[in-house]
Design a protein around this motif. Structure first.
Motif, PDB file in Angstrom:
ATOM      1  N   UNK A   1      -7.975  22.819 -10.559  1.00 49.77           N
ATOM      2  CA  UNK A   1      -8.600  22.648  -9.252  1.00 49.77           C
ATOM      3  C   UNK A   1      -8.591  21.183  -8.840  1.00 49.77           C
ATOM      4  N   UNK A   2      -9.030  20.268  -9.723  1.00 52.40           N
ATOM      5  CA  UNK A   2      -9.064  18.893  -9.227  1.00 52.40           C
ATOM      6  C   UNK A   2      -7.711  18.210  -9.248  1.00 52.40           C
ATOM      7  N   UNK A   3      -6.788  18.692 -10.083  1.00 55.51           N
ATOM      8  CA  UNK A   3      -5.429  18.151  -9.992  1.00 55.51           C
ATOM      9  C   UNK A   3      -4.833  18.496  -8.630  1.00 55.51           C
ATOM     10  N   UNK A   4      -5.136  19.706  -8.141  1.00 50.16           N
ATOM     11  CA  UNK A   4      -4.641  20.113  -6.817  1.00 50.16           C
ATOM     12  C   UNK A   4      -5.253  19.236  -5.726  1.00 50.16           C
ATOM     13  N   UNK A   5      -6.579  18.983  -5.821  1.00 50.23           N
ATOM     14  CA  UNK A   5      -7.238  18.161  -4.809  1.00 50.23           C
ATOM     15  C   UNK A   5      -6.668  16.742  -4.819  1.00 50.23           C
ATOM     16  N   UNK A   6      -6.440  16.195  -6.029  1.00 47.09           N
ATOM     17  CA  UNK A   6      -5.865  14.848  -6.118  1.00 47.09           C
ATOM     18  C   UNK A   6      -4.487  14.817  -5.481  1.00 47.09           C
ATOM     19  N   UNK A   7      -3.734  15.904  -5.674  1.00 45.19           N
ATOM     20  CA  UNK A   7      -2.394  15.969  -5.073  1.00 45.19           C
ATOM     21  C   UNK A   7      -2.505  15.993  -3.540  1.00 45.19           C
ATOM     22  N   UNK A   8      -3.444  16.771  -3.000  1.00 45.25           N
ATOM     23  CA  UNK A   8      -3.621  16.818  -1.543  1.00 45.25           C
ATOM     24  C   UNK A   8      -3.948  15.421  -1.021  1.00 45.25           C
ATOM     25  N   UNK A   9      -4.947  14.775  -1.640  1.00 46.89           N
ATOM     26  CA  UNK A   9      -5.409  13.480  -1.142  1.00 46.89           C
ATOM     27  C   UNK A   9      -4.303  12.440  -1.197  1.00 46.89           C
TER      28      UNK A   9
ATOM     29  N   UNK B   1       0.838  -1.209   0.000  1.00 53.52           N
ATOM     30  CA  UNK B   1       0.000   0.000   0.000  1.00 53.52           C
ATOM     31  C   UNK B   1       0.865   1.249   0.000  1.00 53.52           C
ATOM     32  N   UNK B   2       1.910   1.238   0.829  1.00 49.54           N
ATOM     33  CA  UNK B   2       2.772   2.410   0.896  1.00 49.54           C
ATOM     34  C   UNK B   2       3.395   2.682  -0.464  1.00 49.54           C
ATOM     35  N   UNK B   3       3.889   1.617  -1.097  1.00 49.67           N
ATOM     36  CA  UNK B   3       4.494   1.761  -2.417  1.00 49.67           C
ATOM     37  C   UNK B   3       3.491   2.380  -3.396  1.00 49.67           C
ATOM     38  N   UNK B   4       2.287   1.800  -3.433  1.00 53.76           N
ATOM     39  CA  UNK B   4       1.272   2.275  -4.376  1.00 53.76           C
ATOM     40  C   UNK B   4       0.926   3.731  -4.105  1.00 53.76           C
ATOM     41  N   UNK B   5       0.782   4.082  -2.827  1.00 55.22           N
ATOM     42  CA  UNK B   5       0.428   5.460  -2.491  1.00 55.22           C
ATOM     43  C   UNK B   5       1.483   6.438  -2.971  1.00 55.22           C
ATOM     44  N   UNK B   6       2.758   6.068  -2.801  1.00 55.63           N
ATOM     45  CA  UNK B   6       3.802   6.988  -3.263  1.00 55.63           C
ATOM     46  C   UNK B   6       3.808   7.092  -4.773  1.00 55.63           C
ATOM     47  N   UNK B   7       3.574   5.973  -5.456  1.00 58.70           N
ATOM     48  CA  UNK B   7       3.501   6.027  -6.922  1.00 58.70           C
ATOM     49  C   UNK B   7       2.363   6.956  -7.339  1.00 58.70           C
ATOM     50  N   UNK B   8       1.197   6.779  -6.683  1.00 55.25           N
ATOM     51  CA  UNK B   8       0.047   7.615  -7.028  1.00 55.25           C
ATOM     52  C   UNK B   8       0.340   9.081  -6.742  1.00 55.25           C
ATOM     53  N   UNK B   9       1.050   9.328  -5.643  1.00 55.87           N
ATOM     54  CA  UNK B   9       1.412  10.705  -5.287  1.00 55.87           C
ATOM     55  C   UNK B   9       2.281  11.324  -6.379  1.00 55.87           C
ATOM     56  N   UNK B  10       3.270  10.560  -6.842  1.00 53.14           N
ATOM     57  CA  UNK B  10       4.152  11.057  -7.908  1.00 53.14           C
ATOM     58  C   UNK B  10       3.326  11.325  -9.171  1.00 53.14           C
ATOM     59  N   UNK B  11       2.422  10.388  -9.487  1.00 56.81           N
ATOM     60  CA  UNK B  11       1.567  10.573 -10.666  1.00 56.81           C
ATOM     61  C   UNK B  11       0.710  11.832 -10.532  1.00 56.81           C
ATOM     62  N   UNK B  12       0.164  12.037  -9.349  1.00 55.56           N
ATOM     63  CA  UNK B  12      -0.696  13.208  -9.153  1.00 55.56           C
ATOM     64  C   UNK B  12       0.105  14.491  -9.327  1.00 55.56           C
TER      65      UNK B  12
END
Lengths: 499, 118
Positions: free
Chosen positions: A78-86, A34-45
């Motif tokens: 706006x939603x790219x920013x929200x995705x980055x926050x989440x 999960x941690x790995x996936x979350x960081x990947x998603x964070x980088x993507x965002x």
């Protein structure tokens, strides 16, 4: 290849991870994945936000079906920013989760916990990115259902009733939203938000549209815990496992505020609100919410509940910006969404570190711990200062913009309320500081560990906390990412108001 | 009269909706609350199905000699909403089971009293 499917990957990666980790028997393995996936998603965002900032709006047709028939993912600033926050908060929360989850949740439920966590993340990211209003409802329910399950995992039995209460109120909210969508569809024949915004202005006089608007507003006011529809929030935040509280407090309500923003300014437009008494009503509820909930926070005896009431008050600040409907107001809302995620994340994490050592979140059990756990204590002080809005912290920036917006509107009463709300915040933050630092430890009570024996929290809890604390200070000085991006997002939400 | 008879399905929706909503709010029994929630959701399903109906429209199956079809999309949407409703009910009932194990009762006021006495 990856770049053209970024919008899809951000949502689908956590979705695929969820069932995968659910079958893992070992919690640690589930956590690592999960941690790995979350960081990947964070980088993507982050990558996606960068793309949107340089290349404009991205429209992604799900499965290749052209919008408005197919589901469209429409990503603007706006939603790219929200995705980055989440995704950012998820990426920072998960390293923190390892020890916290081991101490609070029975071992055989660990992998299921992470599966529910990933589903919740999927739902929140989906809400942020989708451009289809029915798809938004589905993601809303994915995130809500998984958060009910997450909250019910709390140690005390009150967690169950809190989750149940949230389930009832959350489902009513979501169903109201569903009714609103149905009425909109009946009038316009489309579910695509961009398409809706084209077709709606011609129908604004129609009573069905007004009804739809009211249902959607009330439904989401329930989801974002706008005073007086906040009743589920204090219990849910108090009894949920610490990690869940950190994650939900920093993201779930923010995403709901974003949806409100999107519905009001992108699907409908602000003239709709200005014609109806919605903006005055919102303003009134925000003002009462800020004052009453801050006063409630002062009288709480449980640290998590204190912060939960403060959260309801802070939601009032975010909605104030929307009620103003001006350039400055919306900038303040978006900036405060970002900053509040940072400060509440940091504060709940620091409280979680105390809970990890003491085993209770009641204030009386924290007496004198400040000297034993100096780093945790310092994190609470800085997070608290940011919550108050002291210059040099992130909280100051958003309060500053909010006050500017109120002054621009010549609404001196609201200016006074914002300042009074900050003063009340001083009192409830001081309560935490006082108990932690100035109160003598209670030596008689045998049920809690003696203060003198409590050690500083482990590094795995401290490092994520301090990342957020330092972010609070960093974004108090450097406002390029927050204010700069927010202003550009607002430009797009409010066309034609640029001076 | 036209307003009532012509839109009888919408009136029905409103009646069912309010019945369900009232049950959720007024009952202290946790199971009854979930039943109320279900009734409330069912009314929305009916609303969507009513929306899909086109006057004199045939079932949306491609046939010769037929040019007016009912709109199948709301039905598809509501299938999704039904699934969501089932999931919510299942989760709600699971929580009630756990609450019953933890408190020994599913009456809201008794649960409230037990928590306060602690």
């Amino acid at each position: 290849m990856i770049e053209s499917h970024l919008s899809l990957l951000i949502v689908v990666l956590p979705l695929i991870t969820a069932p995968l980790v659910a079958v893992f028997s070992r919690g640690r393995l589930a956590w690592a994945l999960c941690t790995l996936v979350c960081w990947v998603v964070f980088v993507f965002a982050g990558w996606q936000l960068n793309n949107v900032l340089s290349g404009g709006v991205i429209s992604y047709a799900m499965g290749g079906w052209a919008p408005p028939w197919g589901i469209e993912y429409r990503i603007d600033i706006a939603n790219a920013l929200v995705a980055l926050i989440v995704s950012g908060i998820a990426a920072i929360t998960l390293p923190y989760a390892l020890h916290s989850v081991i101490s609070e949740i029975p071992e055989k439920q660990h992998s299921l916990f992470y599966a529910a966590f990933m589903l919740c993340l999927t739902g929140l990211l989906g809400i942020a990115l989708t451009g289809d209003i029915f798809n938004l409802f589905v993601f809303l329910e994915i995130s809500s259902l998984s958060s009910y399950a997450l909250i019910s995992l709390g140690k005390k039995r009150q967690a169950l009733t809190a989750a149940y209460q949230y389930l009832i109120m959350g489902t009513i909210g979501a169903t109201f939203f569903l009714i609103g969508i149905g009425l909109l569809y009946a009038m316009t024949g489309t579910l695509n938000m961009a398409d809706l915004s084209q077709r709606l202005p011609a129908l604004f006089e129609h009573r069905t549209i007004h009804t739809a608007f009211a249902f959607i507003m009330v439904g989401f006011a329930l989801k974002l815990a706008l005073f007086p529809l906040h009743l589920w929030l204090p219990n849910a935040y108090t009894y949920a496992p610490t990690v869940v509280t950190v994650f939900l407090a920093a993201t779930a309500t923010k995403v709901a505020v974003y949806v409100m923003l999107r519905i009001i300014f992108s699907v409908f437009n602000f003239s709709m609100i200005a014609d109806t008494p919605t903006d005055e009503l919102l303003l009134l509820l925000c003002v009462i919410g800020i004052l009453v909930m801050s006063i409630y926070a002062i009288y709480q005896k449980d640290s998590k509940r204190l912060l939960a009431y403060s959260s309801v008050a802070q939601i009032g600040y975010m909605m104030l910006g929307i009620a103003f409907g001006t350039m400055l107001g919306l900038t303040a809302t978006l900036v405060h969404m970002f900053n509040h995620a940072l400060m509440k994340g940091a504060l709940f994490m620091a409280i979680g570190a105390l809970v990890y050592r003491v085993g209770s979140s009641r204030l009386e059990n924290f007496a004198g711990l400040g000297k034993q756990m100096p780093w945790t204590f310092a994190a609470i002080v800085i997070g608290g200062l940011s919550l108050i809005g002291v210059p040099g912290t992130a909280g100051f920036i958003s309060k500053w913009y909010l006050v500017l917006a109120a002054i621009e509107k010549q609404n001196w009463f609201v200016v006074a309320v914002i300042l009074l709300g900050s003063l009340l915040a001083v009192i409830y933050v001081w309560k935490l500081v006082e108990v932690l630092y100035f109160k003598r430890a209670n030596e008689q009570d045998q049920s809690i560990p003696q203060a003198a024996l409590v050690k500083e929290a482990p590094l795995m809890l401290l490092i994520p906390t301090w990342i957020l604390v330092l972010a609070n200070i960093y974004f108090g000085f450097s406002t390029d990412l927050t204010v700069g991006v927010a202003e550009r997002a607002v430009d797009m939400l409010l066309p034609g108001t640029k001076e | 009269m036209e307003l009532i008879l012509g839109h009888y399905n919408y009136w029905l929706v409103i009646v069912i909706m309010m019945t369900g909503f009232y049950t959720v709010i007024s009952h202290g029994n946790l199971i009854k609350k979930i039943v109320g929630l279900n009734i409330f959701q069912v009314s929305v399903f009916l609303l969507y199905i009513s929306i899909g109906n086109v006057k004199d429209g045939a079932a949306p199956i491609l046939e010769e000699n037929i040019s007016v079809y009912s709109n199948p999309l709301p039905h598809v949407l509501i299938l999704t909403a039904i699934v969501v409703g089932v999931a919510t009910t299942a989760l709600g009932l699971a929580l009630v089971v756990r609450i019953k194990e933890a408190y020994g009762t599913i009456e809201e006021d008794e649960i409230h009293n037990q928590d306060r006495s602690l």
